[in-house]
Design a protein around this motif. Structure first.
Motif, short mmCIF file in Angstrom:
data_model
loop_
_atom_site.label_atom_id
_atom_site.label_comp_id
_atom_site.label_asym_id
_atom_site.label_seq_id
_atom_site.Cartn_x
_atom_site.Cartn_y
_atom_site.Cartn_z
N MET A 173 103.89 64.61 34.75
CA MET A 173 102.62 64.77 34.05
C MET A 173 102.76 65.49 32.71
O MET A 173 101.80 65.58 31.95
N ARG A 186 101.59 63.48 29.51
CA ARG A 186 100.14 63.25 29.44
C ARG A 186 99.40 64.55 29.19
O ARG A 186 98.43 64.60 28.42
N ASP A 244 99.97 57.89 36.04
CA ASP A 244 100.15 58.76 34.87
C ASP A 244 100.62 57.95 33.67
O ASP A 244 100.14 58.15 32.55
#
Length: 197
Positions: A111, A114, A157
């Motif tokens: 993650m 992002r 994601d």
């Protein structure tokens, strides 16, 4: 993302199904990288059974178990997406008299990009670095205990990294062709449980 970690004003632990975020946040706190830690996150369909009182609440409890003082932690229990994680954490910090210019975002490993892209869009005047627990992929899957969930989340994601700039939620990221090809292969093999609807 391979960011070099340096002392900053505030760290934000982004809620998810991964309690390792809280553990690694505690480790970095004890290493002296930041004096104040925000945990942010409500629950989602992938976390409600694991963290019934909310991701941020469970993260706080884990960090305290690992020796982070309660007064060094703020809890933001409402966010249900990454944009809200950033916006609500910023508002909570301001309520407590903090307007940091340097941030460390701590998340699950896949993650980081992002989180970075979202924060750069929503909080452009802050210097942002990202970190996650340094685990190999198989170690990470073992720590979560559900390989299908991990790959579904990873694919979701990646979709968000590609789609969110067009929706105004994040800054653009360069996505190499081989990454797009891998993403499409995973989709073709049924790893689509966390796609945008």
């Amino acid at each position: 993302m391979g960011h070099e970690l340096a002392p900053c004003e505030v760290a934000i632990g982004l809620g998810s199904h991964d309690l390792g975020v809280a553990s690694f946040s505690a480790e970095l706190y004890h290493a002296g990288l930041f004096p104040l830690l925000v945990f942010t996150g409500a629950t989602s369909r992938t976390t409600v059974a694991r963290f019934p009182r909310g991701e941020a609440v469970h993260y706080r409890e884990r960090a305290i178990e690992l020796g982070v003082p309660d007064e060094a932690i703020l809890v933001e229990p409402q966010a249900t997406n990454t944009g809200h994680n950033i916006a609500y954490s910023r508002a909570l910090l301001a309520e407590h008299g903090h307007c940091p210019k340097s941030l460390l975002l701590i998340s699950k490993p896949y993650m980081e990009r992002r989180a970075f892209a979202t924060c750069r869009k929503a909080w452009p005047d802050a210097t942002v670095a990202c970190a996650s627990e340094p685990l190999k992929f198989d170690e990470y899957v073992q720590s979560i205990g559900d390989g299908k969930l991990v790959i579904d989340m990873l694919v979701g994601d990646m979709q968000r990294v590609m789609e969110y700039p067009r929706l105004g939620f994040a800054i653009e990221q360069v996505v190499p062709a081989k990454v797009v090809a891998a993403y499409e292969r995973l989709l073709d093999n049924g790893f689509d449980g966390r796609l945008l609807t």
